[in-house]
Design an enzyme around this catalytic site. Structure first.
Site, PDB file in Angstrom:
ATOM      1  N   TYR A   1      -2.370   6.686  17.708  1.00  0.00           N
ATOM      2  CA  TYR A   1      -2.962   8.137  17.183  1.00  0.00           C
ATOM      3  C   TYR A   1      -2.054   8.933  16.415  1.00  0.00           C
ATOM      4  O   TYR A   1      -0.887   8.835  16.852  1.00  0.00           O
ATOM      5  CB  TYR A   1      -3.728   8.925  18.475  1.00  0.00           C
TER       6      TYR A   1
ATOM      7  N   GLU B   1      -6.407  13.393  10.366  1.00  0.00           N
ATOM      8  CA  GLU B   1      -6.481  12.648  11.814  1.00  0.00           C
ATOM      9  C   GLU B   1      -6.755  11.305  11.368  1.00  0.00           C
ATOM     10  O   GLU B   1      -7.999  10.981  10.768  1.00  0.00           O
ATOM     11  CB  GLU B   1      -7.233  13.451  12.736  1.00  0.00           C
TER      12      GLU B   1
END
Length: 403
Positions: A125, A213
């Site tokens: 991530y 993101e």
């Protein structure tokens, strides 16, 4: 301004970030041709079909009409059309769509990057955003890619790392290497990750984003580092510098009432309350919402009419507020500095009359330049409008009309 995955990836690619390649289609009949073209460019034989909506959790979401998920693997060219049919045109419901399915108008047909090789693929991530309190950009990253980052933060916070970057200095080489090290990478994958981080940060700064993101960032089986997904939010205040990005706006993904208000030059944000607000100035709007809360109500919106509040503008604002069936009263709270209160009052009276049978109680507080004349105009209008002077009076009147 939020972007679709394929739009965010196009920006990333323009800054040198390696991405999962794909083709976007909005018609089922174009799907196979797009998949064939992608196969010729990348050599992929399997494809991932992804719904393009402004919401996360698409892979776990469900298309109401077909039961398909929002991200589906098509194991071969012969499976592409059937897979696209199960998603395109349907309404995808995810954890972020508040129980209401969002129509899928486009799908991304992407290459399958989870191919076999010398090592196992790994998912990470990574996001870049602004820490407003510290005035620093933050790269947040974790080895737990592909998962809900909120759940990771709650259950295993030690697996989330943050790298703080001074925007005056920019990302330093040692910081990119530190990120790659903390992700447990070595060799070619380590080098690829440092390049990936540098390019990602350059994209974040270069397009005036408020957030990038990527979940997941994938280390492939042959040690390439690529962005498999992208969630991008651009700072609306910087779009004047990027007309090409501004053109990416998809109004069908936004609240129709907010789009209408924006086109009318009104600053409007819909909330989940029962008292509509019409104010001038963000600070006064916040105070007005506090008044409503103190009165026992809940604000139904933030609406700033700006420095001009003539009849046409006020009438438009009324129409936007009253689109919300939950609104049981409207509070107008205007401070007349540059704008004269009597002009605002005349606008309110004219708009009220033009509207016809006004469906909810209207409370008006006008203070500042020509405030007395404004109150007199409203009191003499003969209309069912509650005119108040003090903030406490406004709160008491809201409480009274909601009782």
């Amino acid at each position: 301004m939020n972007l679709h995955e394929f739009q965010g990836k196009s920006i990333l690619k323009s800054f040198g970030v390696a991405i999962q390649e794909g083709k976007v289609v909005d018609k089922v009949e174009d799907a196979v041709a797009a998949a064939k073209e992608l196969s010729a460019e990348t050599g992929t034989e399997w494809f991932v079909v992804k719904a393009q909506i402004h919401a996360g959790g698409r892979g776990k979401g469900t298309v109401e009409e077909t039961g398909s998920h929002g991200v589906v693997l098509a194991k071969g060219l012969d499976k592409v059309e059937e897979t696209v049919k199960g998603i395109l045109g349907g309404h995808l419901q995810t954890a972020q769509t508040n129980g209401v399915g969002k129509r899928v108008n486009q799908v991304l047909i992407a290459e399958d990057v989870y191919y076999p090789g010398d090592s196992e693929p790994s998912e990470f991530y990574m996001s870049v955003l602004l820490d407003r309190e510290r005035g620093r950009n933050i790269i947040m990253y974790s080895t737990e890619g592909g998962m809900d980052i909120e759940a990771v933060a709650e259950e295993t916070p030690h697996l989330i790392f943050k790298e703080e970057i001074d925007p005056r200095v920019g990302l330093q080489g040692f910081q990119a290497r530190k990120i790659a090290f903390n992700l447990g990478l070595s060799g070619q994958a380590f080098k690829q990750m440092t390049k990936f981080v540098a390019a990602l940060y350059a994209a974040y700064e270069g397009c005036d984003a408020s957030m990038f993101e990527i979940n997941p960032v994938l280390k492939t089986s042959d040690d390439k580092i690529i962005a498999v997904d992208s969630k991008v939010t651009l700072d609306g205040n910087g779009l004047f510098r990027h007309p090409d990005y501004a053109a990416m706006r998809d109004k069908t993904e936004e609240d129709p009432t907010e789009v209408e208000a924006d086109e009318a030059g009104l600053n409007f944000v819909k909330l989940d309350g029962n008292v509509g607000c019409m104010v001038n100035g963000a600070g006064l709007a916040m105070a007005t919402m506090d008044i409503i809360k103190l009165s026992g109500g809940n604000p139904a919106n933030f609406l700033d009419v700006g420095g001009t509040a003539d009849a046409a503008r006020v009438e438009k604002a009324f129409g936007i507020i009253l689109k919300d069936e939950n609104v049981k009263a409207i509070l107008i709270n205007i401070f007349g500095g540059i704008v004269r209160c009597d002009r605002v009052a005349q606008g309110v009276v004219d708009a009220y009359r033009n509207y016809g049978n006004f469906p909810v109680p209207l409370i008006v507080r006008l203070e500042g330049t020509n405030a007395q004349e404004a109150k007199q105009l409203i009191d003499d209008s003969g209309l069912d409008v509650h005119s108040v002077v003090l903030l406490q009076e406004a709160a008491d009147k809201v409480k009274e009309v909601l009782a």
